[in-house]
Design an enzyme around this catalytic site. Structure first.
Site, PDB file in Angstrom:
ATOM      1  CB  ALA A 117      67.008  10.857  57.240  1.00 22.12           C
ATOM      2  CE1 TYR A 118      59.968   6.813  53.544  1.00 21.96           C
ATOM      3  CE2 TYR A 118      59.952   6.528  55.871  1.00 21.96           C
ATOM      4  CZ  TYR A 118      59.173   6.743  54.957  1.00 21.96           C
ATOM      5  OH  TYR A 118      57.895   6.220  54.989  1.00 21.96           O
ATOM      6  CB  THR A 119      62.542  11.889  59.101  1.00 27.97           C
ATOM      7  OG1 THR A 119      61.687  12.913  58.085  1.00 27.97           O
ATOM      8  CG2 THR A 119      64.068  12.423  58.908  1.00 27.97           C
ATOM      9  N   GLY A 146      65.796  19.618  54.545  1.00 32.49           N
ATOM     10  CA  GLY A 146      65.137  19.393  55.814  1.00 32.49           C
ATOM     11  C   GLY A 146      65.339  20.221  56.826  1.00 32.49           C
ATOM     12  CE1 TYR A 170      64.066   7.815  60.906  1.00 33.89           C
ATOM     13  CE2 TYR A 170      63.867   7.329  63.587  1.00 33.89           C
ATOM     14  CZ  TYR A 170      64.481   8.233  62.398  1.00 33.89           C
ATOM     15  OH  TYR A 170      65.216   9.414  62.513  1.00 33.89           O
ATOM     16  CE  LYS A 187      68.930   8.197  60.904  1.00 36.96           C
ATOM     17  NZ  LYS A 187      69.355   8.970  59.930  1.00 36.96           N
ATOM     18  CG  ASP A 231      67.901  10.151  44.913  1.00 38.71           C
ATOM     19  OD1 ASP A 231      68.085   9.948  46.041  1.00 38.71           O
ATOM     20  OD2 ASP A 231      66.946   9.758  44.354  1.00 38.71           O
ATOM     21  CG  LEU A 241      70.549  19.295  60.915  1.00 38.04           C
ATOM     22  CD1 LEU A 241      70.664  20.010  62.090  1.00 38.04           C
ATOM     23  CD2 LEU A 241      70.987  17.782  61.046  1.00 38.04           C
TER      24      LEU A 241
HETATM   25  N1  NAP Z   1      63.392  14.671  63.292  1.00 39.13           N
HETATM   26  C1  NAP Z   1      63.706  14.011  64.467  1.00 39.13           C
HETATM   27  O1  NAP Z   1      62.825  13.998  65.489  1.00 39.13           O
HETATM   28  C2  NAP Z   1      64.905  13.310  64.680  1.00 39.13           C
HETATM   29  C3  NAP Z   1      65.391  12.690  65.536  1.00 39.13           C
HETATM   30  C4  NAP Z   1      66.550  12.126  65.893  1.00 39.13           C
HETATM   31  C5  NAP Z   1      67.296  11.810  64.807  1.00 39.13           C
HETATM   32  N2  NAP Z   1      66.923  12.590  63.526  1.00 39.13           N
HETATM   33  C6  NAP Z   1      67.870  12.393  62.366  1.00 39.13           C
HETATM   34  O2  NAP Z   1      68.182  13.774  62.109  1.00 39.13           O
HETATM   35  C7  NAP Z   1      68.473  13.707  60.675  1.00 39.13           C
HETATM   36  C8  NAP Z   1      67.891  15.270  60.367  1.00 39.13           C
HETATM   37  O3  NAP Z   1      66.531  15.062  60.387  1.00 39.13           O
HETATM   38  P1  NAP Z   1      65.584  16.331  60.112  1.00 39.13           P
HETATM   39  O4  NAP Z   1      64.537  16.206  61.035  1.00 39.13           O
HETATM   40  O5  NAP Z   1      66.270  17.114  59.511  1.00 39.13           O
HETATM   41  O6  NAP Z   1      64.941  15.340  58.759  1.00 39.13           O
HETATM   42  P2  NAP Z   1      63.685  15.993  57.573  1.00 39.13           P
HETATM   43  O7  NAP Z   1      63.386  17.458  57.996  1.00 39.13           O
HETATM   44  O8  NAP Z   1      62.901  15.198  57.531  1.00 39.13           O
HETATM   45  O9  NAP Z   1      64.682  16.128  56.303  1.00 39.13           O
HETATM   46  C9  NAP Z   1      65.189  15.063  55.874  1.00 39.13           C
HETATM   47  C10 NAP Z   1      65.405  15.512  54.269  1.00 39.13           C
HETATM   48  O10 NAP Z   1      66.179  14.692  53.695  1.00 39.13           O
HETATM   49  C11 NAP Z   1      65.798  14.515  52.299  1.00 39.13           C
HETATM   50  N3  NAP Z   1      65.823  13.078  51.545  1.00 39.13           N
HETATM   51  C12 NAP Z   1      65.022  12.265  51.595  1.00 39.13           C
HETATM   52  N4  NAP Z   1      65.615  11.488  50.755  1.00 39.13           N
HETATM   53  C13 NAP Z   1      66.385  11.952  50.065  1.00 39.13           C
HETATM   54  C14 NAP Z   1      67.374  11.321  49.226  1.00 39.13           C
HETATM   55  N5  NAP Z   1      67.138  10.270  48.536  1.00 39.13           N
HETATM   56  N6  NAP Z   1      68.469  12.170  48.693  1.00 39.13           N
HETATM   57  C15 NAP Z   1      68.666  13.495  49.175  1.00 39.13           C
HETATM   58  N7  NAP Z   1      67.917  13.990  50.136  1.00 39.13           N
HETATM   59  C16 NAP Z   1      66.700  13.119  50.739  1.00 39.13           C
HETATM   60  C17 NAP Z   1      64.308  15.104  52.638  1.00 39.13           C
HETATM   61  O11 NAP Z   1      63.701  15.560  51.289  1.00 39.13           O
HETATM   62  P3  NAP Z   1      62.355  15.261  50.909  1.00 39.13           P
HETATM   63  O12 NAP Z   1      61.431  16.008  52.187  1.00 39.13           O
HETATM   64  O13 NAP Z   1      62.178  15.851  49.681  1.00 39.13           O
HETATM   65  O14 NAP Z   1      62.018  13.998  50.670  1.00 39.13           O
HETATM   66  C18 NAP Z   1      64.309  16.140  53.678  1.00 39.13           C
HETATM   67  O15 NAP Z   1      64.633  17.282  52.871  1.00 39.13           O
HETATM   68  C19 NAP Z   1      67.996  12.670  60.091  1.00 39.13           C
HETATM   69  O16 NAP Z   1      69.193  11.891  59.820  1.00 39.13           O
HETATM   70  C20 NAP Z   1      67.085  11.877  61.181  1.00 39.13           C
HETATM   71  O17 NAP Z   1      66.983  10.722  60.992  1.00 39.13           O
HETATM   72  C21 NAP Z   1      65.502  13.286  63.375  1.00 39.13           C
END
Ligand code: NAP
Length: 286
Positions: free
Chosen positions: A64-66, A12, A129, A133, A40, A14
């Site tokens: 995460a599922y984002t 992801g 979502y 969370k 996983d 981050l």
């Molecule tokens: N993005 C935002 O604006 C935002 C805002 C506030 C908080 N957050 C939180 O910050 C954190 C990081 O977010 P991010 O933006 O880096 O998210 P991201 O880019 O969507 O990355 C999430 C990663 O988790 C992986 N993943 C999904 N299901 C999984 C599983 N079962 N086992 C292992 N890996 C899995 C995804 O893989 P696939 O892509 O292959 O499914 C993806 O690589 C998350 O907890 C999110 O809720 C994000």
């Protein structure tokens, strides 16, 4: 001795950012980055096996599922990754004395506040979502005491798909964009968040609990878009709109108070504009 740190969801935005800056911390930290195909987090047996076979001082959960809109229809999937899997991780951390550093979101709040949300303000998510969370947070809080839950907001980076990158690409290719003016929050750079995570690990901070981490300042999606448009000298290419149709409701105000982080780190976070500048530069020159 170097801390052993497992990063889940390493593909992801981050996870990729942590990996990119990890070299700077190589003397203090031994990292293992695992993406979904390697671990996983929804597979409890896999997690139990991995924690049994490896020594892990800190687990940084970036998995995460984002997809906020899709979570309205794929609610079970969002719950499985953001809540049930987090219960598995927190149980494994408890069993092996691992500190869990878990990311959560401003979307655990309903947006009815007019002042920045503090860590102990009541939560009330208004979309699937946010509900998933928040349930993940609750599992951690009931299974574990050695945890950091970091609620952050509007994350972006030079990696993967995010608002800053989307606006940058559309403007660069000459398009116009309609952007919502009525949601207030704070864009947060994955680099700034990664540095805070590194702070917790390298200082072996023991003040466990929930922390709100975002950049300094508050703004709207429209003003972030306008800021990026000014970079291209194309301010008229972003068109303000008070309503943006989407499947999921979003809080109209989700600014997070950084007071607790500031008293821990003794440092103000970067201004959101400065961190956006850094990502715009890296998108332009990398
Ligand atoms: N993005 C935002 O604006 C935002 C805002 C506030 C908080 N957050 C939180 O910050 C954190 C990081 O977010 P991010 O933006 O880096 O998210 P991201 O880019 O969507 O990355 C999430 C990663 O988790 C992986 N993943 C999904 N299901 C999984 C599983 N079962 N086992 C292992 N890996 C899995 C995804 O893989 P696939 O892509 O292959 O499914 C993806 O690589 C998350 O907890 C999110 O809720 C994000």
């Amino acid at each position: 001795m170097r801390s052993k740190v497992l990063v889940t969801g390493a593909n992801g935005q981050l996870g990729k950012t942590l990996r990119e800056i990890s070299g700077r911390f190589a003397e203090a930290i031994e990292f293992t980055f695992l993406e979904k195909s390697q671990l996983d987090i929804t597979n409890q047996e896999e997690i139990q096996r991995y924690f049994k076979d490896n020594i892990i001082d800190f687990c940084v959960n970036c998995a995460a599922y984002t997809n906020v809109d899709l979570a309205e229809t794929e609610t079970d999937k969002a719950m499985t990754v953001n809540a049930h899997a987090v219960a598995y991780l927190s149980k494994a951390c408890k069993a092996h004395n691992t500190v869990l550093i878990h990311m959560s979101t401003d979307y655990v709040f309903d947006g009815n506040s007019t002042t920045p949300y503090k860590e102990n303000d009541p939560t009330h998510p208004i979309n699937s979502y946010g509900k998933s969370k928040r349930l993940g947070e609750e599992h951690i809080q009931s299974n574990l005491s050695n945890y950091f839950i970091i609620r952050t907001s509007w994350l972006y980076s030079k990696f993967n798909k995010n608002f800053v990158k989307t606006v940058y690409s559309k403007l660069k290719s000459g398009h116009q964009l309609r952007i919502i003016t009525t949601q207030k929050g704070t864009p947060t750079s994955c680099v700034d968040l990664s540095n805070f995570i590194m702070f917790l690990i390298t200082n072996r901070v023991k003040a466990y609990g929930i922390y709100h981490f975002s950049a300094k300042g508050e703004t709207t999606w429209f003003d972030v878009g306008l800021y990026i448009a000014q970079y291209f000298k194309r301010s008229s290419a972003v068109i303000p709109t008070p309503i943006f149709e989407s499947k999921a409701s979003r809080p109209i105000y989700s600014v997070l108070s950084n007071d607790k982080v500031i008293s821990l780190t003794k440092q103000e976070p970067n201004r959101w504009q400065d961190s956006v500048d850094d990502v715009l530069k890296s998108l332009t020159y990398d």
